[in-house]
Design a protein around this motif. Structure first.
Motif, PDB file in Angstrom:
ATOM      1  N   ALA A  47       0.832  -1.208   0.000  1.00  0.00           N
ATOM      2  CA  ALA A  47       0.000   0.000   0.000  1.00  0.00           C
ATOM      3  C   ALA A  47       0.864   1.255   0.000  1.00  0.00           C
ATOM      4  N   ASP A  48       1.928   1.247   0.796  1.00  0.00           N
ATOM      5  CA  ASP A  48       2.848   2.397   0.818  1.00  0.00           C
ATOM      6  C   ASP A  48       3.501   2.586  -0.538  1.00  0.00           C
ATOM      7  N   SER A  98       1.059   4.045  -3.022  1.00  0.00           N
ATOM      8  CA  SER A  98       0.796   5.471  -2.837  1.00  0.00           C
ATOM      9  C   SER A  98       1.952   6.345  -3.313  1.00  0.00           C
ATOM     10  N   ASP A 102     -10.324   8.206  -6.047  1.00  0.00           N
ATOM     11  CA  ASP A 102      -8.949   7.979  -5.611  1.00  0.00           C
ATOM     12  C   ASP A 102      -8.741   6.465  -5.555  1.00  0.00           C
ATOM     13  N   VAL A 136      -6.142   4.566  -5.769  1.00  0.00           N
ATOM     14  CA  VAL A 136      -5.050   4.089  -4.915  1.00  0.00           C
ATOM     15  C   VAL A 136      -5.487   4.066  -3.457  1.00  0.00           C
ATOM     16  N   GLY A 137      -6.018   5.188  -2.982  1.00  0.00           N
ATOM     17  CA  GLY A 137      -6.445   5.271  -1.593  1.00  0.00           C
ATOM     18  C   GLY A 137      -7.572   4.305  -1.280  1.00  0.00           C
ATOM     19  N   CYS A 178      -6.296   0.648  -1.201  1.00  0.00           N
ATOM     20  CA  CYS A 178      -5.537   0.411   0.034  1.00  0.00           C
ATOM     21  C   CYS A 178      -6.489   0.271   1.224  1.00  0.00           C
ATOM     22  N   PHE A 179      -7.485   1.153   1.292  1.00  0.00           N
ATOM     23  CA  PHE A 179      -8.462   1.117   2.382  1.00  0.00           C
ATOM     24  C   PHE A 179      -9.190  -0.221   2.415  1.00  0.00           C
ATOM     25  N   LYS A 230     -18.354   9.981   1.737  1.00  0.00           N
ATOM     26  CA  LYS A 230     -16.900  10.124   1.859  1.00  0.00           C
ATOM     27  C   LYS A 230     -16.528  10.747   3.200  1.00  0.00           C
ATOM     28  N   SER A 275     -14.240   8.973   6.279  1.00  0.00           N
ATOM     29  CA  SER A 275     -13.118   9.640   6.964  1.00  0.00           C
ATOM     30  C   SER A 275     -13.343   9.713   8.473  1.00  0.00           C
TER      31      SER A 275
END
Length: 354
Positions: A11-12, A15, A248, A250-251, A254-255, A328, A332
């Motif tokens: 994930a890192d 990103s 997003d 990528v985000g 990963c989430f 969204k 968060s």
């Protein structure tokens, strides 16, 4: 089996790593899909054989004595594997055969039908049946059903619907993504826009599920960009279109991929891919979390290229847009209550704690 640290590391990398794919030369007939499959093949081989560099792979599969020293004693070699790692070159068939002997399944990854489905040079309809037959048996069993006629057996396609899409999503994989892409392009070409809409949304979720796994093989961001630039824009219906650029990827990927590891029953455990998919599927459905279902779904609305957009369509879009923004915000804040999405209740307790 995959553990939390491994997923966090990917994930890192997902990103932070910039787009890796280098373009082919202008006169080249190669498509960007060729670059993707070369990179994917390279990382598949590297991971399976436990090699850490393109240099090590070049040396391992050097059968022509390509490593030489020049007059100054400097070691020189063709750097072919480095070019594979950047998608600048596609491996020749003889090399693919030799690598397959040590790395079973790598040839199929290089020549996977997904890469064909991502090319736009020709219509997909004449090839659909043949391409679907190249997929894994478990995917074919979902797409086809058998009819017996006297001494013959006929394979017929299942209708596009939520049941079919749910089964494909349960089997999230490279083959499932290829299947959805083939069916999506066929539906667009045949102007079956409702089917294409359902397939497009499922492709979106499949990219979120598989994003980290493709990133493990070096093509996560590049593949998602190709879908956003090339596949999703193919569909425009009733003055509407998809807006994949608002996601997003990528985000979100990963989430979703990290979430199963924070479930109380899974903390500190390694999880199989099947378990992770089951958790991600539940989290993104009405059985799981409404905020995730609305907030991470692909956005769609009035087509900017359309001139006469019905007022009702604009009103529906604005309403849906408010729900998405609220969803969204809920993600968060860690809120799962559906009432919060529609502004009817104050924020309840969090649904997801680290």
């Amino acid at each position: 089996m995959t553990d939390l640290k491994e997923i966090q590391k990917i994930a890192d990398d997902f990103s932070r790593t910039p787009l890796n794919l280098k373009p082919f030369k202008k006169r080249s007939r190669k498509d960007v899909a060729d670059g993707l499959r070369a990179v994917f093949w390279y990382h598949t081989v590297r991971h399976q054989l436990g090699e850490k560099s393109s240099y090590a792979l070049e040396k391992r599969f050097d059968e022509k004595g390509s490593f030489k020293r020049n007059a100054d004693g400097k070691l020189i070699y063709p750097h072919r594997w480095q070019k594979y790692s950047h998608g600048e070159r596609v491996p020749i068939p003889s090399l693919v055969v030799n690598v397959e002997k040590e790395c079973k399944g790598s040839a199929r990854k290089l020549n996977h039908v997904l890469w064909e489905a991502l090319r736009l040079e020709q219509p997909v309809c004449p090839h659909v049946e043949v391409w679907l037959r190249e997929l894994n048996p478990d995917i074919q069993m979902v797409v086809f059903h058998i009819e017996h006629r006297e001494f013959d057996v006929i394979y017929k396609r299942e209708k596009i619907g939520l049941r079919l899409l749910g089964k494909l999503s349960d089997r999230a994989s490279m083959d499932a993504l290829a299947c959805l892409t083939i069916l999506f392009r066929e539906a667009v070409e045949l102007e079956r826009f409702h089917d294409a809409f359902l397939l497009g949304r499922e492709i979106h979720w499949m990219l979120l599920f598989l994003g980290i796994e493709f990133q493990r093989n070096g093509v996560g961001k590049e593949l998602i960009k190709l879908y956003c630039d090339r596949i999703f824009p193919m569909l425009a219906w009733d003055e509407q279109c998809f807006f994949p650029e608002r996601t997003d990827y990528v985000g979100a990927s990963c989430f979703l991929n990290l979430s199963p590891f924070y479930h109380p029953a899974h903390k500190g455990k390694s999880l199989s891919w099947e378990t992770r998919v089951r958790c991600m599927r539940r989290l993104s459905s009405t059985r799981g979390n409404w905020a995730v279902m609305f907030g991470l779904d692909i956005e769609y609305g009035p087509n900017p290229d359309s001139q006469d957009i019905p007022k009702k369509l604009l009103q529906e879009y604005e309403r849906r847009k408010r729900i998405v923004e609220r969803a969204k915000e809920a993600i968060s804040l860690g809120i799962s209550d559906v009432g919060f999405l529609f502004g009817r209740r104050p924020p309840p307790n969090t649904f997801f704690q680290r």
